[in-house]
Design a protein around this motif. Structure first.
Motif, PDB file in Angstrom:
ATOM      1  N   GLN A  18       0.827  -1.202   0.000  1.00 47.73           N
ATOM      2  CA  GLN A  18       0.000   0.000   0.000  1.00 47.73           C
ATOM      3  C   GLN A  18       0.864   1.256   0.000  1.00 47.73           C
ATOM      4  O   GLN A  18       1.958   1.279   0.556  1.00 47.73           O
ATOM      5  N   ARG A  19       0.319   2.280  -0.600  1.00 47.10           N
ATOM      6  CA  ARG A  19       0.954   3.609  -0.589  1.00 47.10           C
ATOM      7  C   ARG A  19       2.421   3.574  -0.998  1.00 47.10           C
ATOM      8  O   ARG A  19       2.763   2.999  -2.009  1.00 47.10           O
ATOM      9  N   GLU A  20       3.283   4.147  -0.133  1.00 44.92           N
ATOM     10  CA  GLU A  20       4.700   4.275  -0.496  1.00 44.92           C
ATOM     11  C   GLU A  20       5.293   2.923  -0.881  1.00 44.92           C
ATOM     12  O   GLU A  20       6.171   2.834  -1.736  1.00 44.92           O
ATOM     13  N   ALA A  21       4.831   1.863  -0.212  1.00 41.62           N
ATOM     14  CA  ALA A  21       5.432   0.548  -0.439  1.00 41.62           C
ATOM     15  C   ALA A  21       5.179   0.044  -1.857  1.00 41.62           C
ATOM     16  O   ALA A  21       5.868  -0.862  -2.326  1.00 41.62           O
ATOM     17  N   ALA A  22       4.201   0.632  -2.545  1.00 35.89           N
ATOM     18  CA  ALA A  22       3.834   0.111  -3.863  1.00 35.89           C
ATOM     19  C   ALA A  22       4.969   0.222  -4.872  1.00 35.89           C
ATOM     20  O   ALA A  22       5.004  -0.540  -5.841  1.00 35.89           O
ATOM     21  N   VAL A  23       5.905   1.135  -4.638  1.00 34.85           N
ATOM     22  CA  VAL A  23       6.977   1.303  -5.627  1.00 34.85           C
ATOM     23  C   VAL A  23       7.781   0.017  -5.814  1.00 34.85           C
ATOM     24  O   VAL A  23       8.347  -0.204  -6.873  1.00 34.85           O
ATOM     25  N   GLU A  24       7.769  -0.838  -4.789  1.00 39.99           N
ATOM     26  CA  GLU A  24       8.560  -2.066  -4.924  1.00 39.99           C
ATOM     27  C   GLU A  24       8.040  -2.970  -6.043  1.00 39.99           C
ATOM     28  O   GLU A  24       8.738  -3.853  -6.505  1.00 39.99           O
ATOM     29  N   LEU A  25       6.803  -2.722  -6.476  1.00 40.04           N
ATOM     30  CA  LEU A  25       6.260  -3.546  -7.550  1.00 40.04           C
ATOM     31  C   LEU A  25       6.668  -3.022  -8.928  1.00 40.04           C
ATOM     32  O   LEU A  25       6.574  -3.735  -9.915  1.00 40.04           O
ATOM     33  N   VAL A  26       7.105  -1.769  -8.975  1.00 41.38           N
ATOM     34  CA  VAL A  26       7.511  -1.205 -10.257  1.00 41.38           C
ATOM     35  C   VAL A  26       8.656  -2.040 -10.806  1.00 41.38           C
ATOM     36  O   VAL A  26       9.618  -2.333 -10.103  1.00 41.38           O
ATOM     37  N   GLY A  27       8.511  -2.459 -12.044  1.00 42.76           N
ATOM     38  CA  GLY A  27       9.574  -3.257 -12.629  1.00 42.76           C
ATOM     39  C   GLY A  27       9.422  -4.735 -12.359  1.00 42.76           C
ATOM     40  O   GLY A  27       9.986  -5.550 -13.071  1.00 42.76           O
ATOM     41  N   ARG A  28       8.638  -5.089 -11.339  1.00 45.97           N
ATOM     42  CA  ARG A  28       8.450  -6.516 -11.086  1.00 45.97           C
ATOM     43  C   ARG A  28       7.189  -7.047 -11.750  1.00 45.97           C
ATOM     44  O   ARG A  28       7.032  -8.259 -11.911  1.00 45.97           O
ATOM     45  N   ILE A  29       6.282  -6.157 -12.058  1.00 47.69           N
ATOM     46  CA  ILE A  29       5.112  -6.570 -12.819  1.00 47.69           C
ATOM     47  C   ILE A  29       5.031  -5.711 -14.064  1.00 47.69           C
ATOM     48  O   ILE A  29       5.613  -4.633 -14.113  1.00 47.69           O
ATOM     49  N   PRO A  30       4.322  -6.188 -15.085  1.00 47.40           N
ATOM     50  CA  PRO A  30       4.239  -5.419 -16.331  1.00 47.40           C
ATOM     51  C   PRO A  30       3.700  -4.012 -16.068  1.00 47.40           C
ATOM     52  O   PRO A  30       2.780  -3.867 -15.265  1.00 47.40           O
ATOM     53  N   PRO A  31       4.281  -2.999 -16.728  1.00 49.12           N
ATOM     54  CA  PRO A  31       3.848  -1.612 -16.482  1.00 49.12           C
ATOM     55  C   PRO A  31       2.361  -1.410 -16.726  1.00 49.12           C
ATOM     56  O   PRO A  31       1.709  -0.652 -16.000  1.00 49.12           O
TER      57      PRO A  31
END
Ligand code: HEM
Lengths: 280, 462
Positions: B37-50
């Protein structure tokens, strides 16, 4: 450490109590039930003594705190509340048949605490966030709630056993006649769930007050908080379907099991998710 | 109610809707624990399709608890609760007002045998005992005599009718408090070094800063550790300043927030800041001894133009061997780069020939100087959380109401009790009947108890 030695004995005592409750069921003699009841009580007393020793030991180490602060201690306390609540119910109902279903749970929790890998049974100092008087009331109420839901779950299992045994005419008659009737079990499921609901509510409220002091926010949607809310909502649904939609029997037993799954996930499962509560 | 109720009213008054809503809220809450959630979501950038990421973002999956979905469900729940309570309250009020009357033949219809008994005593005495028992247990009772029979009735727990309404009202109040908090509340944070003064905070939502109507200075930050390295205590001594005047000083600890002018300060975190200071001793063979404080990048001329000295790194724990700094010394003739360990004596004890094996660990590598490290002083910033939540008292009130309501719902219940004393075939008969709204198990127990008590009082008079 004397306290952990006592606690490992308590594990066996609870197992013994379970076996005697089982004898009572199979042999149909109340003697075994009495023996089991006394044994469970002895175990509970020994466990209380161990907890007090542990409490005192933490003061002797100069880091005094109630023995409720890490995973090991919480498991031990969980087992304590389950047995405590069960013995209260046994006294009140004057019926010993629930013991067969509850004692194995208490035994398993104790056993898990002592043999599961990565669980430290050392007395550890408290990090600043845990140095709060709310810690004790929060943990106490949460675990009373969990214990009530555990008994509810045991009753749900008992309901199914009773139902299955009633259809099976082979030779386990004694078994059935010792169990409370289906409608009695149903009433008990409701009472225990309601009791657990109150304690869970208290647990969530005390937790929020504490979070308000420690982190400046009474609710921050961290996974453990969120799962406790999910559990709370599940039991709220359970109370409503019974009151207003007249659900009884099998459906309530299923709800008891689903609710317990939520409790387990709140307690153990969320450790798989990152959380503020990672220390418990 | 004379008002005509429409279909919408029934829709919102239904418990079926309530159940669906509660389950949906639980479901959404669960989804929120599965996705960062929130700030933590950036960790998914690059790990799932844009594409997937931006779709999830559009669906507000990464801020579910503030999403339209969630707010909508909460709104529906509030309406549901309100309408349901309005719909049912008049009936509860009537039930509350209704008083039992002693002569209620229906109550005794089909009474099971276990609710009756035949005392040895006469009817008068039985009636007196029954009356005094009811008086004792229910404070008041009513009596009617009719054709040789005596009817008594009493009641208890009338307020239990309102328990459920308290619970439901508390949920409404809770939602109100949360809304007030999210509309008018402020959540911010600030990081400060010792001696620094802050007059604004960084808001949690977005990267905005907000000025405070006062400023706050951190006079001192203290960190204590346990032997195992875990933090034992951390605290900031704060001074609040307004219009250049010191208004208040306070010590801020974890779990002990400080209130100032409607803002609440929390000791939320701490952390190291770059620029650690190392205390270094410089010893020239047979000569002078200098002590100096250095940090990374510090450059300095050795006395007598014997060379230039530069600090390259300051390490808290160099290769598990404790505090160390890396220095470079350069003169016209030679250049040397080496480490200076604080606990060099201990290292030498473990590995006596450490200098032969690893020359760069030798603090005397640049002759005629020997360096030794006295210590590294770590500097910390203190992280304060600064909040204002006008909704919090409302939420606290809701919590109190919720708990009181639940206690009433689950530990008390409304019941009416009737006792009839009449004669059948020349014998005195006592019958006890009861009625309750929602606790027949408890009622049965209570009636059984009354029966036993009455029997006992009649058979063993004091
Ligand atoms: C989080 C929200 C809610 C909580 C915590 C809650 C809690 C409760 C509790 C504890 C009871 C008493 C159950 C029992 O006696 O066993 C109850 C009863 C009831 N609830 Fe809720 N409830 C909630 C939402 C709702 C909603 C949205 C409705 C709307 C239809 C509703 C309608 C009812 C009704 C009709 C009863 C029965 C009242 C009676 O006995 O007269 N509840 N609720």
């Amino acid at each position: 450490m004397i306290d952990t030695t006592i606690l490992s004995w308590v594990t066996f005592i609870y197992f013994g109590a379970f076996v005697f409750y089982l004898f009572r069921m199979i042999l149909g003699r109340e003697f075994w039930g009495k023996l089991a009841g006394w044994l469970a009580l002895a175990g509970l007393i020994a466990q209380s003594v161990a907890l007090i020793i542990r409490w005192k030991a933490s003061y002797d180490l100069g880091i005094g705190h109630a023995p409720l602060t890490n995973f090991y201690e919480s498991l031990i306390f969980f087992a304590w509340t389950v047995v405590f609540l069960y013995l209260l119910i046994e006294r009140r109902l004057k019926n010993r048949s629930i013991g067969v279903f509850v004692m194995p749970v208490a035994f398993l929790i104790m056993a898990y605490a002592s043999i599961a890998p990565g669980i430290s049974n050392r007395i550890e100092p408290l990090i600043p966030a845990l140095q709060s008087n709310w810690l004790t009331s929060h943990v106490l109420t949460c675990f009373m709630g969990y214990a009530a839901f555990t008994v509810t779950f045991a009753l749900g299992i008992m309901f199914f056993v009773r139902k299955a045994a009633a259809h099976d005419s082979s030779g386990v008659r004694v078994f059935i006649h010792l169990l409370p009737s289906e409608s009695q079990i149903d009433d008990l499921i409701y009472s225990c769930a309601a009791l657990g609901f109150i304690f869970l509510t208290l647990g969530i409220v005390t937790g929020s007050v504490w979070a308000h002091y420690a982190w400046g926010s009474y609710w921050s949607w961290d996974p453990k908080e969120t799962w406790s809310l999910i559990t709370w909502l599940t039991y709220a649904v359970m109370l409503h379907v019974r009151m207003m939609r007249g659900w009884r029997g099998v459906r309530m037993a299923i709800m008891a099991i689903i609710g317990f799954a939520c409790v387990l996930f709140t307690y153990l499962g969320v450790n798989l998710l990152p959380s503020l509560h990672s220390y418990l | 109610m004379s008002k005509k109720k429409s279909g919408i009213w029934f829709f919102f008054a239904s418990v079926r809707l309530a159940i669906v809503l509660l389950l949906l809220i639980a479901f959404i809450a669960m989804i929120g624990t599965l996705f960062p959630q929130r700030e933590a979501a950036v960790e998914l950038v690059g790990r799932i399709p844009p594409g997937l990421f931006s779709f999830l973002q559009k669906m507000q999956i990464f801020d579910l608890y503030h999403s339209v979905w969630f707010v909508l469900l909460m709104g529906l729940l509030a309406v549901n609760l309100l309408i349901c309570s309005l719909d049912r309250f008049p009936a509860a009020w009537r039930r509350f007002r209704l008083r039992p009357v002693p002569r209620e033949p229906d109550a005794f219809k089909d009474l099971p045998e276990e609710n009756l008994f035949y005392p040895e005593s006469d009817a008068k005495k039985a009636a007196d005992e029954a009356a005094s028992l009811l008086k004792k247990k229910y404070h008041s009772f009513q009596q009617a005599d009719e054709a040789g029979s005596v009817y008594l009735c009493a009641q208890k727990g009338r307020f239990a009718h309102f328990g459920v309404y308290m619970v439901h009202l508390s949920v409404l109040v809770l939602i109100c408090g949360a809304v007030i908090g999210s509309v008018f509340g402020i959540e911010g944070s600030v990081k400060m070094l010792e001696g620094e003064t802050a007059s604004g905070i960084n808001l949690r939502n977005g990267n905005l800063t907000m000025p405070l109507p006062f400023s706050v200075r951190c006079d001192k930050f203290t960190l204590e550790r346990y032997k195992n390295g875990a933090a034992k205590l951390f605290q900031s001594d704060l001074t609040f300043i307004k219009n250049d005047r010191v208004i208040r000083s306070a010590r801020l600890l974890v779990n002990h927030p400080v209130d100032f002018e409607g803002f609440r300060f929390y000791q939320a975190s701490y952390g190291p800041v770059p620029g650690k200071k190392a205390t270094l001793v410089l010893l020239r063979e047979g000569g002078r001894r200098d002590i100096m404080n250095v940090s990374t990048g510090y450059t300095f001329e050795l006395p007598g133009n014997e060379g230039t000295f530069q600090v390259l790194r300051v390490e808290d724990n160099m290769m598990q061997m404790g505090q160390a700094i890396k220095v470079a010394v350069r003169s016209e003739k030679e250049a040397a780069t080496f480490w200076v360990f604080r606990e060099i004596d201990r290292i030498k004890k473990v590995v006596p020939d450490v200098f032969e094996q690893v020359p760069v660990f030798n603090p005397g590598l640049f002759r005629p100087y020997t360096f030794s490290l006295l210590g590294i002083e770590e500097k910390y910033y203190t992280g304060l959380q600064v909040n204002r939540d006008p909704g919090a008292p409302v939420v606290a009130a809701a919590a109190v109401l919720l708990i009181c309501g639940l206690m009433i719902v689950l530990f008390s219940y409304a019941r009416w009790i009737w006792i009839r004393i009449d004669q059948v075939e020349g014998r005195v008969r006592i019958s006890i009947a009861g009625r309750s709204i929602r606790n027949n198990v408890g009622l049965k127990r209570e009636v059984r108890h009354l029966l036993a008590k009455l029997k006992d009082n009649l058979e063993n008079p004091k």
